[in-house]
Design an enzyme around this catalytic site. Sequence first.
Site, PDB file in Angstrom:
ATOM      1  N   CYS A  94      -1.014   8.644   7.357  1.00  0.00           N
ATOM      2  CA  CYS A  94      -2.345   8.340   6.836  1.00  0.00           C
ATOM      3  C   CYS A  94      -3.313   8.054   7.987  1.00  0.00           C
ATOM      4  O   CYS A  94      -2.929   7.467   9.010  1.00  0.00           O
ATOM      5  CB  CYS A  94      -2.282   7.108   5.936  1.00  0.00           C
ATOM      6  N   CYS A 133      -3.649   4.500   9.485  1.00  0.00           N
ATOM      7  CA  CYS A 133      -2.420   3.945  10.062  1.00  0.00           C
ATOM      8  C   CYS A 133      -1.831   4.832  11.154  1.00  0.00           C
ATOM      9  O   CYS A 133      -0.674   4.673  11.521  1.00  0.00           O
ATOM     10  CB  CYS A 133      -1.386   3.721   8.962  1.00  0.00           C
ATOM     11  N   CYS A 152       0.842  -1.204   0.000  1.00  0.00           N
ATOM     12  CA  CYS A 152       0.000   0.000   0.000  1.00  0.00           C
ATOM     13  C   CYS A 152       0.878   1.255   0.000  1.00  0.00           C
ATOM     14  O   CYS A 152       0.659   2.177  -0.791  1.00  0.00           O
ATOM     15  CB  CYS A 152      -0.929  -0.027   1.212  1.00  0.00           C
ATOM     16  N   CYS A 153       1.907   1.296   0.880  1.00  0.00           N
ATOM     17  CA  CYS A 153       2.820   2.450   0.911  1.00  0.00           C
ATOM     18  C   CYS A 153       3.559   2.589  -0.414  1.00  0.00           C
ATOM     19  O   CYS A 153       3.789   3.706  -0.889  1.00  0.00           O
ATOM     20  CB  CYS A 153       3.829   2.300   2.052  1.00  0.00           C
ATOM     21  N   CYS A 196       7.476   4.364   5.714  1.00  0.00           N
ATOM     22  CA  CYS A 196       6.694   4.115   4.508  1.00  0.00           C
ATOM     23  C   CYS A 196       7.539   3.591   3.361  1.00  0.00           C
ATOM     24  O   CYS A 196       7.013   3.121   2.371  1.00  0.00           O
ATOM     25  CB  CYS A 196       6.022   5.406   4.077  1.00  0.00           C
TER      26      CYS A 196
HETATM   27  S1  SF4 Z   1       0.511   4.616   5.725  1.00  0.00           S
HETATM   28 FE1  SF4 Z   1      -1.146   3.063   5.648  1.00  0.00          FE
HETATM   29  S2  SF4 Z   1      -2.774   3.876   4.314  1.00  0.00           S
HETATM   30 FE2  SF4 Z   1      -0.917   5.159   4.049  1.00  0.00          FE
HETATM   31  S3  SF4 Z   1       0.035   4.342   2.249  1.00  0.00           S
HETATM   32 FE3  SF4 Z   1       1.001   3.292   4.009  1.00  0.00          FE
HETATM   33  S4  SF4 Z   1      -0.220   1.436   4.456  1.00  0.00           S
HETATM   34 FE4  SF4 Z   1      -1.373   2.749   3.016  1.00  0.00          FE
END
Ligand code: SF4
Length: 253
Positions: free
Chosen positions: A211, A214, A128-129, A237
């Site tokens: 985010c 998170c 996701c990051c 991240c």
């Molecule tokens: S901090 Fe969480 S929501 Fe944001 S990009 Fe990374 S995993 Fe995804």
Amino acid sequence: MPLDLIQTELGRDRRELTERVSELNARFRHHSAHDVMHGALEEIDDLALVSSFGAESVVLLHMAAVVDKMTPVLFIDTQMLFTETLEYQQEVSERLGLRNVKIIRADDEDVQRDDPYGALRLRDMDACCNLRKTFPLQQALLGYDGWITGRKRFQAGSRATLDFFEVEDGTGRIKVNPLAHWAPEDVRAYMEENNLPRHPLVAKGYPSIGCAPCTSPVKQGEDPRAGRWRDQNKEECGIHFVDGKMMRAGENT
Ligand code: SF4
């Protein structure tokens, strides 16, 4: 060009970059964060400041605005941020007179393909990051000679020897860390002395802000970053690399 010649060229480029960074570190060793910011913007042709507009970001943004309000500022909107962060980004940009803020987002097609429901983080946070931060930033930084970060030595063990200037592995870019030597008190004092606006979530118990899904509030006595990816084996991240490896530590920028 034959492979061995390409490797020789790359080796020479890397050596030259390393020498340049060593020279910059030696020259600015005893200088202030402001001097480093000023010097970096003068010495490095295409330099961008990467900012999360998080809890401490306003310090670096203010320093850049004092030197040059046209400094390119890259803000990664993961589309998972708190509404307060989006509002704060606008407020700070206007108040400091920053005239070159670029909002970076993942490509719509990539998001539709890999994370159409915004649930990728539930099964793979790194992916996701990577999708929402690392890849868009890498794309945005193409064409820049370097970027400025807000990283500090105190934030994590992996940053304990952080210098003002670094070679970014594998990209040919220079990373500039004007606040490398700052302690938390320096950050607080700078904000107070310059009457800078605080991120509204700081007063609600968020000393480090990423985010929304998170990031959680931090209790008194906890590490300031304890609310980032709480209870997960993850601390960063992945937009920073050391020795070619994605780093997992501390506030991003
Ligand atoms: S901090 Fe969480 S929501 Fe944001 S990009 Fe990374 S995993 Fe995804």
